[in-house]
Design a protein around this motif. Structure first.
Motif, PDB file in Angstrom:
ATOM      1  N   SER A   1       0.816  -1.498  -0.072  1.00  0.00           N
ATOM      2  CA  SER A   1       0.083  -0.139   0.006  1.00  0.00           C
ATOM      3  C   SER A   1       0.867   1.128  -0.089  1.00  0.00           C
ATOM      4  O   SER A   1       1.854   1.347   0.526  1.00  0.00           O
ATOM      5  CB  SER A   1      -0.997   0.002   1.306  1.00  0.00           C
ATOM      6  OG  SER A   1      -1.779   1.418   1.290  1.00  0.00           O
ATOM      7  N   GLY A   2       0.766   2.235  -0.800  1.00  0.00           N
ATOM      8  CA  GLY A   2       1.310   3.480  -0.799  1.00  0.00           C
ATOM      9  C   GLY A   2       0.571   4.509  -1.704  1.00  0.00           C
ATOM     10  O   GLY A   2      -0.469   4.262  -2.033  1.00  0.00           O
TER      11      GLY A   2
ATOM     12  N   GLU B   1      -0.261   9.306   2.123  1.00  0.00           N
ATOM     13  CA  GLU B   1       1.333   8.657   2.719  1.00  0.00           C
ATOM     14  C   GLU B   1       0.971   7.740   3.999  1.00  0.00           C
ATOM     15  O   GLU B   1       1.476   6.915   4.384  1.00  0.00           O
ATOM     16  CB  GLU B   1       2.307   9.589   2.700  1.00  0.00           C
ATOM     17  CG  GLU B   1       2.813  10.136   1.464  1.00  0.00           C
ATOM     18  CD  GLU B   1       3.525   9.194   0.487  1.00  0.00           C
ATOM     19  OE1 GLU B   1       3.726   7.980   1.089  1.00  0.00           O
ATOM     20  OE2 GLU B   1       4.261   9.563  -0.520  1.00  0.00           O
TER      21      GLU B   1
ATOM     22  N   GLY C   1      -1.151   5.019   3.604  1.00  0.00           N
ATOM     23  CA  GLY C   1      -0.341   3.982   2.920  1.00  0.00           C
ATOM     24  C   GLY C   1       0.281   3.116   3.777  1.00  0.00           C
ATOM     25  O   GLY C   1       0.308   1.860   3.806  1.00  0.00           O
ATOM     26  N   VAL C   2       1.064   3.861   4.905  1.00  0.00           N
ATOM     27  CA  VAL C   2       1.934   2.798   5.860  1.00  0.00           C
ATOM     28  C   VAL C   2       0.799   2.369   6.879  1.00  0.00           C
ATOM     29  O   VAL C   2       1.319   1.256   7.328  1.00  0.00           O
ATOM     30  CB  VAL C   2       2.980   3.822   6.384  1.00  0.00           C
ATOM     31  CG1 VAL C   2       2.423   4.823   7.145  1.00  0.00           C
ATOM     32  CG2 VAL C   2       4.157   2.809   6.792  1.00  0.00           C
TER      33      VAL C   2
ATOM     34  N   VAL D   1      -0.453  -0.964   5.778  1.00  0.00           N
ATOM     35  CA  VAL D   1       0.786  -1.700   5.573  1.00  0.00           C
ATOM     36  C   VAL D   1       1.105  -2.425   7.010  1.00  0.00           C
ATOM     37  O   VAL D   1       1.201  -3.935   7.325  1.00  0.00           O
ATOM     38  CB  VAL D   1       2.239  -1.239   5.012  1.00  0.00           C
ATOM     39  CG1 VAL D   1       3.363  -2.108   5.335  1.00  0.00           C
ATOM     40  CG2 VAL D   1       2.123  -1.018   3.570  1.00  0.00           C
TER      41      VAL D   1
ATOM     42  N   THR E   1       5.597  -0.899   1.833  1.00  0.00           N
ATOM     43  CA  THR E   1       5.253   0.483   1.169  1.00  0.00           C
ATOM     44  C   THR E   1       6.735   1.156   0.516  1.00  0.00           C
ATOM     45  O   THR E   1       7.563   0.773   0.914  1.00  0.00           O
ATOM     46  CB  THR E   1       4.876   1.461   2.203  1.00  0.00           C
ATOM     47  OG1 THR E   1       3.950   2.549   1.512  1.00  0.00           O
ATOM     48  CG2 THR E   1       5.658   1.917   3.171  1.00  0.00           C
TER      49      THR E   1
ATOM     50  N   LYS F   1       5.158   9.499   7.094  1.00  0.00           N
ATOM     51  CA  LYS F   1       5.051   7.929   7.481  1.00  0.00           C
ATOM     52  C   LYS F   1       5.565   7.629   8.951  1.00  0.00           C
ATOM     53  O   LYS F   1       5.482   6.809   9.597  1.00  0.00           O
ATOM     54  CB  LYS F   1       5.670   7.215   6.477  1.00  0.00           C
ATOM     55  CG  LYS F   1       4.926   6.902   5.114  1.00  0.00           C
ATOM     56  CD  LYS F   1       5.749   6.016   4.250  1.00  0.00           C
ATOM     57  CE  LYS F   1       4.982   6.004   2.796  1.00  0.00           C
ATOM     58  NZ  LYS F   1       3.681   5.492   2.910  1.00  0.00           N
TER      59      LYS F   1
ATOM     60  N   CYS G   1       9.966  -0.480   4.152  1.00  0.00           N
ATOM     61  CA  CYS G   1       9.626   0.875   3.796  1.00  0.00           C
ATOM     62  C   CYS G   1      10.671   1.138   3.006  1.00  0.00           C
ATOM     63  O   CYS G   1      11.829   1.379   3.313  1.00  0.00           O
ATOM     64  CB  CYS G   1       9.377   1.904   4.802  1.00  0.00           C
ATOM     65  SG  CYS G   1       9.004   3.329   4.147  1.00  0.00           S
TER      66      CYS G   1
END
Length: 594
Positions: free
Chosen positions: A227-228, A258, A261-262, A265, A277, A287, A303
């Protein structure tokens, strides 16, 4: 014939500059040559100037080289915007479009006289044969094929493949444009030959870039969730996984930002999935807090930070190595997050596998510091033997441990078995608050100290991993050379040149940047009197990081430049020569006891 050739080309958006460079590199790779191609763009979202720098060689190379052997300017205004990225010297052959109207002895290159300057009717040939000025890049491919002596059949094949969906008529016109350039080159040979010798080893090479290899390695490592959020220059990782991860039972989610996204994850990791990510510097800033959650909850994730010029929005299209201190220290509280860095696009595959293994074993976020050059440059590479990969899975609790499951048990290694939802008896609380061994919230100073010690103690074996360092040169050499990331390729070549010149130098390239491996550096520095740390950032961040943990010899200097200011092997060699001379003079001046 020559064995090493550096070509640079610049023009406006829409001229197909990068496509021309990639076509030439692909043709060379199919002929068995090695190569590295960097590409650069202006700061505009659309349009603007673009360029490539392509180094072809009969042997393996890890950097795009220095001064150009052949410079191609489709537009002088655009070419000059790249400055030191496309350097012209006294041995350079300069090719430019006749349309500019500039006389060969009046080209706008200040302070240098090239070996040869040739005006070529590039746009006119494009219009006459391809029917449009957009065929200029194909004319240039013909010129290069004629002068360099490689790739005609493969370039033609590449043109046909690239344009096949656009119709037979366009393919035919492109082939005519290529042939026009080839015939012009044959009729106008260069005064100094640029034909390249046959490669040392036959056999076609792959053409890869770091972002695609990172994504491919993630799949090979067993990553089943990504995911990102799109951000230059890391977006290709997401795009690759968006096409491919579904084929292997995985999921790619483009989040709304952002942070989301993390966050997704971390959730996937809690659910038992290998997760990743990818972002760049501005995204890493966002993040950071959730990476702290993953650290205290001891959840594995990878990451990737494909660094660009900064700070803030900075220069999205240029490489820089200025996020090292951010990667190591942008976390509140006592936290260690392993930080890894590849030295080339090809190296990105192994580093990504290592990052997943490290994350799963130590139950931690792992940061990969790539950069725009490694992420987006094209390289030739050998096939990857996937059968040799060794993958590590997180340690899960056994039946006996699940009878009275204690997620954060204070084990001797600092690593505790990790369950996932649905595992009978494996329920536990994973939150961002400090906890006891069972995961229950606590404000106990004694327990907080024990958990801090646990979370940091588990990384002690990692610091002893000497296989995460590249070392070369005589072990007792008095002069040290240290570099990392994309600039390490220039340092590796500089060492080879320095050794041929008789300089006693040894090289250290850390792929593990943090935590700092004190013993590795201390052993390396035992014989060192003076040295040089080379990196692409203004503050000499690796040099400062090492000095925080290691007693660095007083004679160590830095060669540090902001992004968009290339560091070449010869520049490094010149500094090493100066350092060696200073060392000799200092020894000569030492007093003797009578």
């Amino acid at each position: 014939m020559i064995t090493d050739l550096v070509i640079g080309m610049a023009g406006s958006g829409g001229d197909g500059i990068v496509a021309a460079g990639e076509s030439l590199l692909t043709a060379a790779a199919l002929n068995g040559y090695h190569g590295v191609m960097t590409k650069s763009f202006g700061p505009q979202i659309r349009g603007g100037e673009s360029s490539f720098k392509l180094r072809l060689s009969t042997r393996k190379v890890l950097n795009p080289g220095g001064t150009l052997d052949i410079a191609v300017a489709l537009n002088w205004d655009d070419y000059l915007k790249f400055g030191g990225e496309l350097p012209v010297g006294g041995n350079t052959t300069v090719i430019y479009d006749t349309k500019s109207g500039v006389a060969a002895d009046r080209i706008p290159l200040v302070g240098v006289t090239p070996a040869e300057v040739i005006a070529v009717p590039i746009e006119q040939m494009a219009r006459d044969t391809g029917g449009t000025e957009r065929a200029k890049n194909t004319v240039v491919l013909g010129l290069m094929s004629g002068w360099i002596g490689i790739g005609r059949d493969h370039v033609i094949a590449g043109i046909r493949k690239r344009l096949a969906k656009k119709g037979a008529d366009l393919v035919e016109r492109a082939e005519k444009a290529f042939q026009a350039g080839l015939e012009w080159a044959t009729a106008h040979p260069l005064s100094a030959t640029r034909a390249i010798a046959a490669p040392e080893q036959s056999g076609a090479k792959f053409v890869v870039d770091g972002n695609d290899l990172c994504a491919a390695a993630a799949i090979a490592a067993g990553c089943n969730f990504f995911s990102g959020y799109p951000i230059t220059p890391s977006t290709e990782i997401m795009q690759f996984l968006g096409r491919e991860i579904w084929k292997y039972g995985g999921t790619m989610m483009q989040a709304e930002d952002e942070i989301a996204g993390v966050g997704a994850v971390v959730g996937a990791s809690f659910a038992g999935k290998k997760a990743m990510t990818a972002t760049s510097g501005p995204g890493m800033s966002l993040k950071t807090e959730i990476l702290g959650l993953a650290s205290i909850a001891e959840l594995p994730l990878v990451c990737v930070n494909v660094q660009r010029g900064g700070p803030s929005t900075g220069i999205p299209t240029k490489a820089e190595q200025s996020d090292l201190l951010q990667a190591a220290f942008s976390a509140h509280g006592d936290v260690i997050r392993p930080v890894l860095a590849p030295v080339s696009a090809e190296d990105m595959f192994g580093i990504t596998i290592e990052a997943f293994n490290m994350a799963e074993h130590y139950q931690t976020p792992v940061i990969i510091l790539s950069d725009q050059e490694i992420g987006q440059r094209k390289e030739t590479a050998e096939p990857i033997d996937a059968s040799r990969l060794s993958l590590i899975e997180r340690r899960k609790p056994g039946d006996k441990e699940l009878e009275h499951y204690v997620r954060f048990r204070l084990s001797e290694s600092g690593i505790s078995p990790i369950s996932h939802p649905g595992m009978k008896g494996g329920n536990y609380l994973a939150s961002g608050i400090e906890h006891n061994e069972a995961g229950a919230p606590t404000a106990s100073g004694e327990m907080h100290a024990k958990m801090n010690e646990k979370r940091l103690r588990k990384f002690l074996p990692l610091k002893a991993r000497r296989d995460l360092f590249l070392m070369d040169g005589s072990p007792d050499a008095p002069v040290a050379l240290i570099s990392w990331g994309s600039v390490a390729g220039a340092a590796i070549e500089a060492l080879q040149i320095a050794q041929r010149k008789g300089l006693r130098v040894k090289l250290l390239v850390p792929r593990l940047l943090y935590p700092v491996s004190e013993e590795v550096y201390q052993d390396f520095f035992l014989s060192v009197k003076r040295g040089l740390v080379v990196e692409q950032n203004h503050q000499a961040q690796l040099y400062r990081l090492i000095r925080m943990f290691v007693d660095v010899p007083r004679g160590i200097e830095t060669l540090a430049k902001s992004g968009s200011n290339p560091i070449t092997p010869l520049e490094i060699v010149d500094r090493l020569r100066q350092i060696t001379m200073a060392l000799q003079q200092a020894k000569h001046q030492e007093p003797t006891l009578g």
